[in-house]
Design an enzyme around this catalytic site. Structure first.
Site, PDB file in Angstrom:
ATOM      1  CG  ASP A 108      13.099   7.912  22.107  1.00  0.00           C
ATOM      2  OD1 ASP A 108      12.779   7.581  20.960  1.00  0.00           O
ATOM      3  OD2 ASP A 108      12.260   8.376  22.934  1.00  0.00           O
ATOM      4  CB  ILE A 109      12.459  12.689  24.535  1.00  0.00           C
ATOM      5  CG1 ILE A 109      12.404  13.792  25.557  1.00  0.00           C
ATOM      6  CG2 ILE A 109      11.075  12.254  24.112  1.00  0.00           C
ATOM      7  CD1 ILE A 109      11.825  15.092  25.016  1.00  0.00           C
ATOM      8  CG  ASN A 134       7.750   2.073  15.042  1.00  0.00           C
ATOM      9  OD1 ASN A 134       7.764   0.850  15.082  1.00  0.00           O
ATOM     10  ND2 ASN A 134       7.942   2.820  16.114  1.00  0.00           N
ATOM     11  CB  VAL A 140       8.709  11.604  14.428  1.00  0.00           C
ATOM     12  CG1 VAL A 140       9.509  12.726  13.766  1.00  0.00           C
ATOM     13  CG2 VAL A 140       8.386  11.955  15.883  1.00  0.00           C
ATOM     14  CG  HIS A 172      12.649   7.866  13.699  1.00  0.00           C
ATOM     15  ND1 HIS A 172      11.601   8.453  13.025  1.00  0.00           N
ATOM     16  CD2 HIS A 172      12.102   7.101  14.670  1.00  0.00           C
ATOM     17  CE1 HIS A 172      10.467   8.063  13.575  1.00  0.00           C
ATOM     18  NE2 HIS A 172      10.731   7.229  14.569  1.00  0.00           N
ATOM     19  CG  HIS A 211      12.981   3.533  17.598  1.00  0.00           C
ATOM     20  ND1 HIS A 211      12.523   4.321  18.620  1.00  0.00           N
ATOM     21  CD2 HIS A 211      12.127   3.724  16.565  1.00  0.00           C
ATOM     22  CE1 HIS A 211      11.425   4.959  18.234  1.00  0.00           C
ATOM     23  NE2 HIS A 211      11.160   4.614  16.983  1.00  0.00           N
TER      24      HIS A 211
HETATM   25  P1  5GP Z   1       8.185   6.719  16.307  1.00  0.00           P
HETATM   26  O1  5GP Z   1       7.033   6.501  17.247  1.00  0.00           O
HETATM   27  O2  5GP Z   1       7.831   7.752  15.248  1.00  0.00           O
HETATM   28  O3  5GP Z   1       8.777   5.475  15.728  1.00  0.00           O
HETATM   29  O4  5GP Z   1       9.352   7.316  17.189  1.00  0.00           O
HETATM   30  C1  5GP Z   1       9.453   8.642  17.538  1.00  0.00           C
HETATM   31  C2  5GP Z   1      10.333   8.693  18.756  1.00  0.00           C
HETATM   32  O5  5GP Z   1      10.789  10.024  18.909  1.00  0.00           O
HETATM   33  C3  5GP Z   1       9.633   8.313  20.066  1.00  0.00           C
HETATM   34  O6  5GP Z   1      10.313   7.209  20.647  1.00  0.00           O
HETATM   35  C4  5GP Z   1       9.743   9.580  20.916  1.00  0.00           C
HETATM   36  O7  5GP Z   1       9.976   9.305  22.281  1.00  0.00           O
HETATM   37  C5  5GP Z   1      10.892  10.326  20.267  1.00  0.00           C
HETATM   38  N1  5GP Z   1      10.811  11.783  20.362  1.00  0.00           N
HETATM   39  C6  5GP Z   1       9.740  12.551  20.048  1.00  0.00           C
HETATM   40  N2  5GP Z   1      10.036  13.860  20.237  1.00  0.00           N
HETATM   41  C7  5GP Z   1      11.318  13.905  20.640  1.00  0.00           C
HETATM   42  C8  5GP Z   1      12.185  14.979  20.995  1.00  0.00           C
HETATM   43  O8  5GP Z   1      11.846  16.166  20.953  1.00  0.00           O
HETATM   44  N3  5GP Z   1      13.459  14.652  21.369  1.00  0.00           N
HETATM   45  C9  5GP Z   1      13.870  13.348  21.414  1.00  0.00           C
HETATM   46  N4  5GP Z   1      15.127  13.144  21.797  1.00  0.00           N
HETATM   47  N5  5GP Z   1      13.092  12.317  21.088  1.00  0.00           N
HETATM   48  C10 5GP Z   1      11.821  12.587  20.718  1.00  0.00           C
END
Ligand code: 5GP
Length: 113
Positions: A31-32, A87, A96, A100, A102
């Site tokens: 994760d970024i 989520n 996103v 996915h 985590h």
């Molecule tokens: P969500 O909030 O949708 O459950 O998780 C999306 C996750 O994607 C977040 O933890 C965010 O840090 C990660 N993320 C968003 N954009 C990127 C990216 O371009 N590269 C990576 N490696 N992670 C990303």
């Protein structure tokens, strides 16, 4: 057609990532913005499913593969224990809309996520 997400661009290679695991149907990458000492995302390559509910209903085997890859990553990057977070929906924190997992591991506290 669903709008392309950042994870669609990662699957297509448009956005490069460090692939920690890659199978025919799944990839995993850090994760970024890590929220734990180990914070890895596991995603299906298909862009068909926006969230875990859709994935579970349509392709439970693929969901099981995400879990299996999560376990593999927890063995490789931590002590084999892990927290798995999906989520589902904006009000639950999903940003996103490409399903996915985590994978959180390594020195977790009770309060993290
Ligand atoms: P969500 O909030 O949708 O459950 O998780 C999306 C996750 O994607 C977040 O933890 C965010 O840090 C990660 N993320 C968003 N954009 C990127 C990216 O371009 N590269 C990576 N490696 N992670 C990303």
């Amino acid at each position: 057609m669903a709008e392309e997400t950042v994870f669609g661009k990662i699957v297509s290679g448009e956005i490069p990532v460090e692939k920690l695991v890659e199978t025919d149907r799944v990839i995993a990458f850090p994760d970024i913005a890590p929220q734990a000492p180990v914070h890895i995302l596991v995603i299906p390559k298909t862009t068909e499913y926006a969230d875990v509910t859709e994935l579970a209903a349509a392709d439970p085997e693929l969901l099981a593969e995400l879990v299996s890859v999560a376990q593999q990553l927890a063995h490789e990057h931590a002590d084999g224990n892990y927290r798995l977070v999906f989520n589902k929906g904006a009000s639950a924190g999903q940003t996103v809309f490409h399903v996915h997992a985590h994978v959180l591991a390594g020195g977790l506290t009770e309060s993290s996520l």
